[in-house]
Write a protein that holds these residues in place. Structure first.
Motif, PDB file in Angstrom:
ATOM      1  N   ASP A   8      21.220   6.540  37.422  1.00 41.86           N
ATOM      2  CA  ASP A   8      22.232   6.946  36.959  1.00 41.86           C
ATOM      3  C   ASP A   8      22.245   7.146  35.350  1.00 41.86           C
ATOM      4  O   ASP A   8      22.707   6.774  34.111  1.00 41.86           O
ATOM      5  N   HIS A  10      24.035   9.356  34.524  1.00 39.81           N
ATOM      6  CA  HIS A  10      24.478  10.191  34.061  1.00 39.81           C
ATOM      7  C   HIS A  10      25.593  11.774  32.788  1.00 39.81           C
ATOM      8  O   HIS A  10      26.229  11.275  31.949  1.00 39.81           O
ATOM      9  N   ASP A  36      22.681   9.689  41.130  1.00 38.33           N
ATOM     10  CA  ASP A  36      24.121  10.314  39.979  1.00 38.33           C
ATOM     11  C   ASP A  36      22.955  10.197  38.149  1.00 38.33           C
ATOM     12  O   ASP A  36      23.269   9.470  37.492  1.00 38.33           O
ATOM     13  N   HIS A 115      19.884   4.700  46.106  1.00 33.37           N
ATOM     14  CA  HIS A 115      20.403   4.701  45.161  1.00 33.37           C
ATOM     15  C   HIS A 115      21.653   3.755  45.106  1.00 33.37           C
ATOM     16  O   HIS A 115      21.300   2.788  44.379  1.00 33.37           O
ATOM     17  N   HIS A 150      23.223   2.249  41.208  1.00 28.57           N
ATOM     18  CA  HIS A 150      24.227   2.130  41.718  1.00 28.57           C
ATOM     19  C   HIS A 150      25.511   1.563  41.200  1.00 28.57           C
ATOM     20  O   HIS A 150      26.606   1.874  40.338  1.00 28.57           O
ATOM     21  N   HIS A 152      24.719   0.029  37.419  1.00 30.15           N
ATOM     22  CA  HIS A 152      25.024  -0.084  36.546  1.00 30.15           C
ATOM     23  C   HIS A 152      24.645  -1.191  35.762  1.00 30.15           C
ATOM     24  O   HIS A 152      24.551  -1.514  34.551  1.00 30.15           O
TER      25      HIS A 152
END
Ligand SMILES: [Fe+2]
Length: 241
Positions: A8, A10, A36, A115, A150, A152
């Motif tokens: 993640d 992002h 992610d 994930h 996923h 966080h």
């Protein structure tokens, strides 16, 4: 062998850069990324470029899944969807090709990497799996340890052969038990949702079975400024504090 597991990112290249420096200082070159890498953040193309160029082994998160299969955009809440639609326009052809080729899971170092939830879901959250689902997934798994992202939020789920227990992970180093099976949520590099603004990841020694949770400081303001400048939803900026 020691490996780093990240998830993640992002599109938060500032956080990702500091995590890579931290892993390098710890002498880690073997890095797995749980997907992610894009969405929410201001530098999705840079994040993908960094993953690619460092030869980091990666899989699809739900954000990559929606890039590859736009029908999944309906799965996102309205603000996340706006962010992802904008993100898609920020990706180069090379990054899109790379994302299209990502698998749903990887195995290696006697571990599985996915994930959301084992064996291969990029969309199921660890917290939404009921105890029976968790028990079945852990009992069936070929690898004793599965790393996920996923949510966080850092978390460890253990199964001692009789029962399942779960607890949040802190900034800590723990020894895993050879007689247990685990699902380990490594938190988020670039969009933490656990009340502290550090980038999170883990270092795992697959021989000593030692798991170290790393909290890494980075320039949060730099990423926030870039989110505003890119015209991405501001919720994803102030959430970084
Ligand atoms: Fe995510």
């Amino acid at each position: 062998m020691k490996l780093a597991v990240i998830s993640d990112i992002h599109g938060n290249a500032a956080a990702f850069r500091e995590v890579l420096k931290d892993a390098e200082k710890a002498g880690i070159s073997n890095i797995y990324c749980l997907g992610d890498s894009i969405g929410y953040g201001p530098e999705p193309d840079e994040a993908i470029r960094m993953v690619r160029e460092r030869s980091i082994l990666s899989i699809q998160g739900n954000h990559e899944l929606a890039v590859n299969q736009p029908g999944y955009l309906d799965w996102f809440n309205p603000i996340a969807r706006i962010s992802l639609e904008k993100t898609i326009t920020m990706l180069s052809g090379q990054s899109l090709d790379y994302i299209a080729a990502l698998p749903f899971f990887l195995t290696g170092n006697n571990c599985r990497f996915v994930h959301g939830f084992p064996p291969d879901s990029p969309t199921t959250y660890l917290f939404e799996a009921d105890p029976e689902q968790v028990d079945a997934a852990m009992t069936k798994a070929e690898e004793p340890i599965c790393f996920v992202g996923h949510t966080h939020e850092l978390m460890i789920v253990s199964h001692d052969g009789r029962e399942v227990s779960r607890r949040p992970l802190k900034r800590e180093t723990i020894m895993l038990d050879t007689g247990c099976r685990y699902i380990i949520n490594v938190g988020s590099v670039g969009q933490p949702r656990d009340g502290t603004n550090h980038a999170k990841y883990v270092i795992f020694d697959d021989q000593a079975l030692e798991l170290e949770v790393r909290f890494v400081e980075y320039n949060v303001t730099e990423t926030i400024d870039k989110i505003y400048a890119a015209g991405l939803p501001e919720q994803h900026a102030w959430r970084l504090f």
